[in-house]
Write an enzyme that holds these catalytic residues in place. Structure first.
Site, PDB file in Angstrom:
ATOM      1  N   LYS A   1       1.115  -0.883   0.588  1.00  0.00           N
ATOM      2  CA  LYS A   1      -0.363   0.260   0.388  1.00  0.00           C
ATOM      3  C   LYS A   1       0.777   1.371   0.102  1.00  0.00           C
ATOM      4  CE  LYS A   1      -2.617  -2.527  -0.062  1.00  0.00           C
ATOM      5  NZ  LYS A   1      -2.454  -4.270  -0.565  1.00  0.00           N
TER       6      LYS A   1
ATOM      7  N   ALA B   1       9.690 -22.654  15.296  1.00  0.00           N
ATOM      8  CA  ALA B   1       9.260 -23.696  16.002  1.00  0.00           C
ATOM      9  C   ALA B   1       8.991 -24.176  15.697  1.00  0.00           C
ATOM     10  CB  ALA B   1       8.330 -23.106  17.453  1.00  0.00           C
TER      11      ALA B   1
ATOM     12  N   THR C   1       1.160 -19.688  11.739  1.00  0.00           N
ATOM     13  CA  THR C   1       2.762 -19.725  10.917  1.00  0.00           C
ATOM     14  C   THR C   1       2.621 -18.913   9.212  1.00  0.00           C
ATOM     15  OG1 THR C   1       2.435 -21.646  10.359  1.00  0.00           O
ATOM     16  CG2 THR C   1       3.642 -20.436  12.422  1.00  0.00           C
ATOM     17  N   GLY C   2       1.323 -18.893   9.031  1.00  0.00           N
ATOM     18  CA  GLY C   2       0.717 -17.399   7.853  1.00  0.00           C
ATOM     19  C   GLY C   2       0.934 -18.892   6.662  1.00  0.00           C
TER      20      GLY C   2
ATOM     21  N   GLY D   1      -0.799 -13.909 -13.008  1.00  0.00           N
ATOM     22  CA  GLY D   1      -1.667 -13.791 -12.508  1.00  0.00           C
ATOM     23  C   GLY D   1      -2.174 -12.451 -12.419  1.00  0.00           C
ATOM     24  N   GLY D   2      -3.284 -12.577 -13.029  1.00  0.00           N
ATOM     25  CA  GLY D   2      -3.978 -11.461 -12.073  1.00  0.00           C
ATOM     26  C   GLY D   2      -4.788 -11.199 -11.290  1.00  0.00           C
TER      27      GLY D   2
ATOM     28  N   GLU E   1      -2.857  -5.252  -8.460  1.00  0.00           N
ATOM     29  CA  GLU E   1      -2.312  -4.190  -7.681  1.00  0.00           C
ATOM     30  C   GLU E   1      -1.210  -3.575  -7.610  1.00  0.00           C
ATOM     31  OE1 GLU E   1      -2.548  -4.414  -3.293  1.00  0.00           O
ATOM     32  OE2 GLU E   1      -4.875  -4.407  -3.296  1.00  0.00           O
TER      33      GLU E   1
ATOM     34  N   HIS F   1     -22.831  15.808   3.404  1.00  0.00           N
ATOM     35  CA  HIS F   1     -22.689  16.423   2.457  1.00  0.00           C
ATOM     36  C   HIS F   1     -21.312  17.284   2.009  1.00  0.00           C
ATOM     37  CE1 HIS F   1     -23.567  17.660  -1.557  1.00  0.00           C
ATOM     38  NE2 HIS F   1     -22.726  18.444  -0.974  1.00  0.00           N
TER      39      HIS F   1
HETATM   40  C1  LIG Z   1       2.004  -8.213  -0.682  1.00  0.00           C
HETATM   41  C2  LIG Z   1       0.806  -8.624   0.171  1.00  0.00           C
HETATM   42  C3  LIG Z   1      -0.224  -7.538   0.009  1.00  0.00           C
HETATM   43  C4  LIG Z   1      -1.375  -8.343   1.128  1.00  0.00           C
HETATM   44  N1  LIG Z   1      -2.504  -7.243   0.627  1.00  0.00           N
HETATM   45  C5  LIG Z   1      -3.626  -7.026   1.828  1.00  0.00           C
HETATM   46  C6  LIG Z   1      -4.737  -6.626   2.481  1.00  0.00           C
HETATM   47  O1  LIG Z   1      -3.864  -5.246   1.087  1.00  0.00           O
HETATM   48  N2  LIG Z   1      -5.272  -7.028   2.838  1.00  0.00           N
HETATM   49  C7  LIG Z   1      -5.041  -8.109   3.694  1.00  0.00           C
HETATM   50  O2  LIG Z   1      -6.409  -8.524   4.890  1.00  0.00           O
HETATM   51  N3  LIG Z   1      -4.537  -8.674   3.061  1.00  0.00           N
HETATM   52  C8  LIG Z   1      -3.181  -8.898   2.929  1.00  0.00           C
HETATM   53  N4  LIG Z   1      -2.124  -9.332   2.101  1.00  0.00           N
HETATM   54  C9  LIG Z   1      -2.276 -10.288   2.812  1.00  0.00           C
HETATM   55  C10 LIG Z   1      -2.237 -10.985   4.539  1.00  0.00           C
HETATM   56  O3  LIG Z   1      -0.564  -9.852   4.125  1.00  0.00           O
HETATM   57  C11 LIG Z   1      -1.627 -11.981   4.742  1.00  0.00           C
HETATM   58  O4  LIG Z   1      -3.117 -12.369   5.196  1.00  0.00           O
HETATM   59  C12 LIG Z   1      -1.623 -12.120   6.024  1.00  0.00           C
HETATM   60  O5  LIG Z   1      -0.209 -11.570   6.147  1.00  0.00           O
HETATM   61  C13 LIG Z   1      -1.956 -12.693   7.337  1.00  0.00           C
HETATM   62  O6  LIG Z   1      -1.343 -13.123   8.678  1.00  0.00           O
HETATM   63  P1  LIG Z   1      -0.830 -14.122   9.544  1.00  0.00           P
HETATM   64  O7  LIG Z   1      -0.823 -14.112  10.719  1.00  0.00           O
HETATM   65  O8  LIG Z   1      -1.867 -15.505   8.989  1.00  0.00           O
HETATM   66  O9  LIG Z   1       0.290 -14.553   8.478  1.00  0.00           O
HETATM   67  P2  LIG Z   1       1.525 -13.543   8.108  1.00  0.00           P
HETATM   68  O10 LIG Z   1       1.743 -12.807   8.451  1.00  0.00           O
HETATM   69  O11 LIG Z   1       2.419 -14.985   7.179  1.00  0.00           O
HETATM   70  O12 LIG Z   1       2.467 -13.933   9.802  1.00  0.00           O
HETATM   71  C14 LIG Z   1       3.043 -16.059   9.926  1.00  0.00           C
HETATM   72  C15 LIG Z   1       4.391 -15.205  10.779  1.00  0.00           C
HETATM   73  O13 LIG Z   1       4.969 -16.734  10.965  1.00  0.00           O
HETATM   74  C16 LIG Z   1       6.087 -16.931  10.966  1.00  0.00           C
HETATM   75  N5  LIG Z   1       6.831 -18.101  11.562  1.00  0.00           N
HETATM   76  C17 LIG Z   1       6.536 -18.761  10.074  1.00  0.00           C
HETATM   77  N6  LIG Z   1       6.645 -20.902  10.747  1.00  0.00           N
HETATM   78  C18 LIG Z   1       7.668 -20.235  11.466  1.00  0.00           C
HETATM   79  C19 LIG Z   1       7.605 -21.305  12.438  1.00  0.00           C
HETATM   80  N7  LIG Z   1       7.767 -22.571  12.060  1.00  0.00           N
HETATM   81  N8  LIG Z   1       8.266 -20.977  13.586  1.00  0.00           N
HETATM   82  C20 LIG Z   1       8.673 -19.476  14.006  1.00  0.00           C
HETATM   83  N9  LIG Z   1       7.366 -18.471  13.054  1.00  0.00           N
HETATM   84  C21 LIG Z   1       7.755 -18.839  11.686  1.00  0.00           C
HETATM   85  C22 LIG Z   1       6.720 -16.035  10.491  1.00  0.00           C
HETATM   86  O14 LIG Z   1       8.208 -15.525  10.027  1.00  0.00           O
HETATM   87  C23 LIG Z   1       5.580 -14.588   9.626  1.00  0.00           C
HETATM   88  O15 LIG Z   1       6.371 -13.750  10.769  1.00  0.00           O
HETATM   89  C24 LIG Z   1      -1.301  -9.309   0.905  1.00  0.00           C
HETATM   90  C25 LIG Z   1      -0.476 -10.662   1.245  1.00  0.00           C
HETATM   91  C26 LIG Z   1       0.810  -9.958   0.111  1.00  0.00           C
HETATM   92  C27 LIG Z   1       1.618 -11.361  -0.002  1.00  0.00           C
END
Ligand SMILES: Cc1cc2nc3c(=O)[nH]c(=O)nc-3n(C[C@H](O)[C@H](O)[C@H](O)COP(=O)(O)OP(=O)(O)OC[C@H]3O[C@@H](n4cnc5c(N)ncnc54)[C@H](O)[C@@H]3O)c2cc1C
Length: 481
Positions: A56, A121, A149-150, A186-187, A193, A450
């Site tokens: 952003k 972890a 862990t995302g 990928g669109g 964005e 308004h």
């Molecule tokens: C380019 C881009 C733009 C985006 N824009 C938006 C947006 O505008 N709005 C929106 O809502 N979402 C957006 N997203 C999606 C958003 O970033 C994710 O949905 C969000 O970050 C997910 O959160 P999370 O807490 O599940 O995991 P994450 O943010 O992925 O965090 C997981 C964390 O776990 C850590 N981790 C992983 N494995 C281990 C382990 N074994 N031990 C310790 N730590 C570990 C990682 O290092 C990471 O820091 C965007 C994503 C991208 C890539």
């Protein structure tokens, strides 16, 4: 490696410090649970460090830069000569924004007694987790655990990213110069964005999308507005086209694509961004040690409280099936923390809003017209165009519309969608209205200030009822005396 003999005991371990994990840890701290938050990289996760915030920041900069060329018509005359964009300076500014937010998360963790451990972890058993921290290995004994862990970009094997020519979104946001030519595979929302931002900064961008329309997750009449704008920005958009091969040679990438319309063709560009989906980070967690179930794609199914098949282990955010969005991760994190602390909490709302920061922005909540009809609703819907809104014209932002979708019998709001300037902020009203089970009359009877863009909701709601003031109404007003 030194192996810690004694396990540190804690109520809860949270694995992953993204928007899901750190919100869960802070809420647990507020609820007086002892909590260890383990993060292998930097607090804030993808969202703060390489997702929502940096992207952003780029989109904002690109928008400001691009606007310069249209200021003349507003009477603003810039000094002669062309404005230029210096990407290294942008990188410095972006890093300062990210740093400030990182520090904020760190401070809030401390203030809520969250112990932050830097390391990777892995589950050792159903109540122990091991953390590799540089040369050390510590073990933590927990009563409950939250997996947060995302996810990471999905990169098919024939498109191996190299960080220089074939990039993922993280590499793209770390560039020090604007590529002259850029192909985006990928669109979806990340591709569109970033593609539009780089087009505004001067790249010649080609989008290659495998399905029939860009932003395939959104209704076609909304994404159509973005397609129009993409063309105005000089972008090439190839739909129903698949990339079959990629080859790096002589400082550029050649992509071989196929489509029914054009057969096989090749495109040569300076850089290629691959953004065709994400995969959950669940493979290396040792989930088999604890018997936590995953589906065939590696996602962890959860209940509305975030609980996995092992009732003391929770999963939140991008590792769970559903839209990969930061606000969903945060909500799930807060709910899991509250349930662990014994509060009656659950993720029970179907209303997960989405925002796409393209040009124009798209945002929505609830059902599209097609979804509502598929669910058996008799639908009434109306749109109100931005060009009939005074504030939009005064901002030189006449493109787009707001759409309100209503159940014909009950008049309950089923969906609110908007494409146009500041859609990202406008959707807040929609989320609240649907969450409060509002009827279309509730929006129509609410006095909106308004001149503001928010009046597009007022008039779309009035248009559903057949009495919008600033457009000619399609349906007649039923006059009751
Ligand atoms: C380019 C881009 C733009 C985006 N824009 C938006 C947006 O505008 N709005 C929106 O809502 N979402 C957006 N997203 C999606 C958003 O970033 C994710 O949905 C969000 O970050 C997910 O959160 P999370 O807490 O599940 O995991 P994450 O943010 O992925 O965090 C997981 C964390 O776990 C850590 N981790 C992983 N494995 C281990 C382990 N074994 N031990 C310790 N730590 C570990 C990682 O290092 C990471 O820091 C965007 C994503 C991208 C890539």
């Amino acid at each position: 490696m030194v192996v810690g003999e004694v396990a540190v005991e804690t109520d809860v371990v949270v694995i992953g410090g993204g928007p899901g994990g750190y919100a869960a840890a802070i809420r647990l701290g507020q609820l007086e649970k002892s909590v260890v938050l383990i993060e292998k990289e930097v607090l804030g996760g993808v969202c703060l460090n390489r997702g929502c915030i940096p992207s952003k920041a780029l989109i904002h900069t690109a928008g400001e830069y691009h606007k310069l060329s249209s200021l003349n018509k507003l009477g603003i005359q810039l000094p002669t000569g062309k404005a230029t964009f210096h990407m290294p300076s942008w990188q410095t500014w972006k890093s300062s924004v990210v740093d400030q937010l990182n520090k904020g998360v760190d401070y809030l963790c401390q203030a809520n007694n969250v112990t932050v451990v830097k390391g990777k972890a892995t589950f050792l058993s159903s109540d122990r987790i091991g953390v590799e921290t540089g040369n050390d290995f510590e073990t933590y004994k927990f009563k409950q655990a939250i997996i947060a862990t995302g996810s990471r970009p999905y990169i098919p094997s024939f498109l191996k990213t190299d960080g220089e020519y074939i990039l993922d979104s993280t590499d793209m946001l770390a560039l020090d110069e604007v590529p002259e030519t850029l192909a985006i595979i990928g669109g979806g929302y990340i591709g569109m964005e970033l593609g539009m931002a780089f087009a505004k900064l001067g790249s010649q961008v080609t989008i290659i999308e495998a399905t029939e329309h860009i932003l395939p997750q959104t209704a076609a009449h909304l994404s159509q507005e973005v397609l129009k704008q993409a063309k105005q920005l000089g972008m090439t958009v190839k739909i129903a086209t698949k990339v079959e091969q990629a080859e790096v040679a002589n400082g550029s990438v050649t992509l071989v694509c196929t489509s029914e319309k054009n057969g096989s063709e090749s495109i040569t560009v300076h850089k290629t961004l691959v953004t065709i989906g994400r995969v959950p980070n669940t493979g290396e967690l040792g989930l088999a040690q604890v018997g936590v179930e995953m589906d065939e794609r590696g996602y962890i199914p959860v209940t509305s409280t975030g609980s996995t098949n092992k009732s003391h282990i929770y999963a939140i955010g991008d590792v769970t099936p559903g839209p990969a969005l930061a606000h969903r991760a945060t909500k799930q994190g807060i709910v899991a923390a509250e349930v662990i602390a014994g509060l009656p909490s659950s993720v029970d709302s179907p209303y997960v809003p989405y925002v796409i920061f393209t040009e124009p922005q798209i945002a929505g909540v609830g059902m599209t017209r097609e979804e509502a009809e598929l669910q058996g609703h008799k639908v009434k819907a109306a749109v109100f165009p931005y060009r009939a809104n005074g504030r939009a014209l005064a901002m030189d932002e006449g493109e787009g519309f707001a759409e309100v979708i209503v159940d014909q019998e009950s008049h309950l709001l089923l969906g609110m969608h908007v494409v146009g300037a500041d859609a990202s902020n406008l959707i807040g009203e929609g989320v609240l209205a649907l969450e409060l089970a509002a009827r279309v009359e509730d929006v129509a009877l609410t006095m909106h200030p308004h001149p503001t863009l928010s009046e597009v909701w007022l008039e779309a709601a009035e248009a559903v009822l057949g009495h919008a003031i600033h457009v000619v109404n399609k349906s007649k007003v039923a006059v009751s005396k």
